[in-house]
Design a protein around this motif. Structure first.
Motif, mmCIF file in Angstrom:
data_model
loop_
_atom_site.group_PDB
_atom_site.id
_atom_site.type_symbol
_atom_site.label_atom_id
_atom_site.label_comp_id
_atom_site.label_asym_id
_atom_site.label_seq_id
_atom_site.Cartn_x
_atom_site.Cartn_y
_atom_site.Cartn_z
ATOM 1 N N PHE A 186 1.045 -1.048 0.366
ATOM 2 C CA PHE A 186 -0.633 0.105 0.510
ATOM 3 C C PHE A 186 0.744 1.252 0.238
ATOM 4 O O PHE A 186 0.878 2.568 -0.394
ATOM 5 C CB PHE A 186 -0.819 0.022 1.596
ATOM 6 C CG PHE A 186 -2.085 -0.798 0.688
ATOM 7 C CD1 PHE A 186 -2.510 -1.774 0.418
ATOM 8 C CD2 PHE A 186 -3.301 -0.821 1.546
ATOM 9 C CE1 PHE A 186 -3.677 -2.573 0.150
ATOM 10 C CE2 PHE A 186 -4.435 -0.969 1.817
ATOM 11 C CZ PHE A 186 -5.014 -1.731 0.778
ATOM 12 N N ALA A 187 1.792 1.482 1.134
ATOM 13 C CA ALA A 187 2.646 2.663 1.022
ATOM 14 C C ALA A 187 3.252 2.356 -0.817
ATOM 15 O O ALA A 187 3.322 4.262 -1.073
ATOM 16 C CB ALA A 187 3.617 2.054 2.089
ATOM 17 N N GLY A 188 4.159 1.831 -0.953
ATOM 18 C CA GLY A 188 4.646 2.154 -2.361
ATOM 19 C C GLY A 188 3.387 3.132 -3.249
ATOM 20 O O GLY A 188 3.837 3.712 -4.068
ATOM 21 N N LEU A 189 2.140 1.960 -3.901
ATOM 22 C CA LEU A 189 1.070 3.106 -4.650
ATOM 23 C C LEU A 189 0.752 4.013 -3.931
ATOM 24 O O LEU A 189 0.656 5.388 -4.614
ATOM 25 C CB LEU A 189 -0.236 1.419 -4.524
ATOM 26 C CG LEU A 189 -0.459 2.267 -5.743
ATOM 27 C CD1 LEU A 189 0.011 1.896 -7.114
ATOM 28 C CD2 LEU A 189 -1.722 1.272 -5.443
ATOM 29 N N ALA A 190 0.728 4.332 -2.742
ATOM 30 C CA ALA A 190 0.233 5.657 -1.917
ATOM 31 C C ALA A 190 1.581 6.611 -2.535
ATOM 32 O O ALA A 190 1.053 7.688 -2.887
ATOM 33 C CB ALA A 190 -0.018 5.295 -0.817
ATOM 34 N N LYS A 191 2.701 6.510 -1.986
ATOM 35 C CA LYS A 191 3.803 7.204 -2.361
ATOM 36 C C LYS A 191 3.638 7.519 -4.399
ATOM 37 O O LYS A 191 3.489 7.888 -4.824
ATOM 38 C CB LYS A 191 4.969 6.371 -2.225
ATOM 39 C CG LYS A 191 6.649 7.761 -2.273
ATOM 40 C CD LYS A 191 7.746 6.968 -1.884
ATOM 41 C CE LYS A 191 8.951 7.867 -2.802
ATOM 42 N NZ LYS A 191 9.522 8.527 -3.805
ATOM 43 N N SER B 129 -6.493 5.209 3.768
ATOM 44 C CA SER B 129 -6.032 3.171 3.775
ATOM 45 C C SER B 129 -7.168 2.670 4.319
ATOM 46 O O SER B 129 -7.646 2.133 5.419
ATOM 47 C CB SER B 129 -5.046 3.269 3.886
ATOM 48 O OG SER B 129 -4.261 1.531 3.756
ATOM 49 N N HIS B 130 -8.820 1.761 3.394
ATOM 50 C CA HIS B 130 -8.850 1.252 3.885
ATOM 51 C C HIS B 130 -8.830 -0.398 4.263
ATOM 52 O O HIS B 130 -8.754 -1.306 5.100
ATOM 53 C CB HIS B 130 -10.183 0.573 2.623
ATOM 54 C CG HIS B 130 -11.059 -0.380 2.966
ATOM 55 N ND1 HIS B 130 -10.911 -1.791 2.961
ATOM 56 C CD2 HIS B 130 -12.313 -1.031 3.660
ATOM 57 C CE1 HIS B 130 -11.319 -2.321 3.032
ATOM 58 N NE2 HIS B 130 -12.426 -1.933 4.095
ATOM 59 N N THR C 14 5.817 8.515 2.344
ATOM 60 C CA THR C 14 4.745 9.136 2.188
ATOM 61 C C THR C 14 4.585 10.474 3.034
ATOM 62 O O THR C 14 4.614 11.755 2.130
ATOM 63 C CB THR C 14 3.125 9.212 2.294
ATOM 64 O OG1 THR C 14 3.184 8.117 3.595
ATOM 65 C CG2 THR C 14 2.799 7.954 1.073
ATOM 66 N N GLY C 15 5.332 10.401 4.508
ATOM 67 C CA GLY C 15 5.245 11.573 5.164
ATOM 68 C C GLY C 15 3.827 12.089 5.727
ATOM 69 O O GLY C 15 3.674 12.809 6.196
ATOM 70 N N CYS C 16 3.252 11.257 5.040
ATOM 71 C CA CYS C 16 1.768 11.987 5.111
ATOM 72 C C CYS C 16 1.031 10.979 6.450
ATOM 73 O O CYS C 16 1.023 10.001 6.287
ATOM 74 C CB CYS C 16 0.764 11.855 4.073
ATOM 75 S SG CYS C 16 1.392 12.837 2.667
ATOM 76 N N PRO C 17 -0.086 11.427 7.155
ATOM 77 C CA PRO C 17 -0.878 10.693 7.760
ATOM 78 C C PRO C 17 -2.028 10.328 6.778
ATOM 79 O O PRO C 17 -1.882 11.085 6.223
ATOM 80 C CB PRO C 17 -1.789 12.077 8.738
ATOM 81 C CG PRO C 17 -1.184 13.969 7.910
ATOM 82 C CD PRO C 17 -0.163 13.436 6.800
#
Length: 384
Positions: free
Chosen positions: A68-73, A89-90, A119-122
């Motif tokens: 998930f982290a890779g795709l969110a980035k 994130s579901h 990502t550094g995002c909340p």
């Protein structure tokens, strides 16, 4: 997010603004990536009715979180110019604990700390648990999006999602939402089993089109008690899995693959249409992976008769991205202090502010709470 078919991860980017009593949601695009073969196989091996271990759960929580982290980035960089405010994130549902119609718990894996770290995002995650704690079904949570969106539609419109499981949301003055039964879950399981893994799904409905409905198998499947339970109700692959189908096939002799798939295709169409009629729906707006199956879409239109039937793309909501867009909106509501569940849709005792927040790389700064909950939702740039 990744749905009950657990074949790929979807990340949708949206811009959400408040315009009076409405939310204006503008889709900015979607990126999607399949799970690695190894991770998908590990997921399949741990899901019901398989047995699993805490080691497998931990490994999956990490593996899904990293995927998930890779795709969110990637989504943040490609679709948002690296300027995303929050990520919702579901996660990946691995178990939905239902006893005699009551949801006791729900588990979505995909550790959000990996997303926040990369990502550094909340990150807002674990949306379903709060509704379950309040006595709700924890699903279909997309109903919060649908109820607001459907207010622009006349009559008693129905939003239909065709994932692994099918669910509907009914708009109008008395909104209602529930899982109708399997959409792709049984068909995908049957195709993989009957082709010895050479195919994972019925590509463009080709198998179903070549087959015929097997009357006795169809009757056995339609006798499932779940269909007669009152809403709100939810289900999943805890019920509709391969052993469930194999049990229904016992004693029926040899049935060719095409006829099995044609029967399951008609089962989805019939149970969806029965559910729509039971709530006096006047039109259906479909989304989800099942809309890519022409045989299923044709069967649905046959079962629905002359009812108005369209795909959400025609109203500005990409059908592939709709659930991911909906959870982005749920995340927006959560960080603005607005309850994001609908009592008549989940059956909870009260509406809840959903999700847990994992801080990003900087101090956690939440937006100012919204004074009032939005009353409607429109899609930016879409025909209404």
């Amino acid at each position: 997010m990744s749905g009950t078919s657990y074949d790929a991860i979807d990340a949708a980017a949206v811009d959400v603004v408040v315009d009076g009593s409405s939310l204006v949601v503008t889709p900015l695009g979607m990126v999607s990536e399949p799970y690695s073969e190894e991770l998908r196989a590990e997921l399949a091996g741990a899901l019901p009715p398989s047995k699993t271990t805490m080691e497998q759960v931990c490994r999956l929580d990490t593996g899904v979180g990293q995927a998930f982290a890779g795709l969110a980035k990637r989504a943040n960089e490609e679709l948002c110019g690296g300027r995303a405010d929050f990520i919702a994130s579901h996660g990946q549902t691995v178990f939905h604990w239902v006893e005699e119609g009551t949801v006791r718990g729900t588990l979505q894996l995909g550790q959000p700390a990996w997303i926040a770290e990369v990502t550094g995002c909340p990150v807002i995650s674990d949306f379903r648990s709060r509704d379950v704690a309040a006595g709700g079904q924890g699903a279909p949570l997309v109903s919060a999006f649908d109820v607001l969106w459907l207010r622009a539609q006349a009559g008693r419109p129905v939003a239909l999602n065709l994932g692994g499981i099918a669910n509907i949301t009914v708009g109008g003055d008395s909104p209602l939402a529930f899982d109708t039964g399997p959409a792709n879950a049984l068909m995908d399981a049957a195709v993989a089993h009957l082709t010895d893994g050479r195919q994972q799904y019925d590509h463009e409905g080709q198998l179903a089109r070549r087959g015929k409905v097997h009357p006795e198998l169809f009757a056995r499947l339609l006798a499932e008690p779940y269909y007669d339970r009152p809403a709100p109700k939810t289900t999943g692959k805890e019920l509709f899995h391969l052993p469930y189908l194999l049990d229904a096939l016992k004693g029926l002799g040899s049935i060719n693959t095409e006829d099995v798939i044609a029967t399951l295709n008609r089962l989805t169409a019939r149970t969806v249409a029965d559910a729509v009629r039971s709530v006096q729906g006047t039109a259906v707006i479909a989304s989800g992976g099942g809309t890519k199956n022409p045989a299923l879409m044709d069967a649905l239109q046959e079962e629905l008769g002359g009812m108005d039937f369209t795909v959400s793309d025609q109203l500005g909501v990409p059908s592939d991205a709709k659930e991911a867009i909906a959870f982005a909106v749920l995340g927006f509501l959560s960080v603005h202090g607005i309850p994001a569940s609908v009592l008549s849709c989940t059956g909870a005792r009260h509406a809840s502010r959903l999700g847990s927040i994992t801080p990003g790389s900087g101090p956690l700064v939440l937006p100012q709470p919204m004074g009032n909950a939005p009353e409607s939702l429109r899609i930016g740039g879409a025909r209404q």
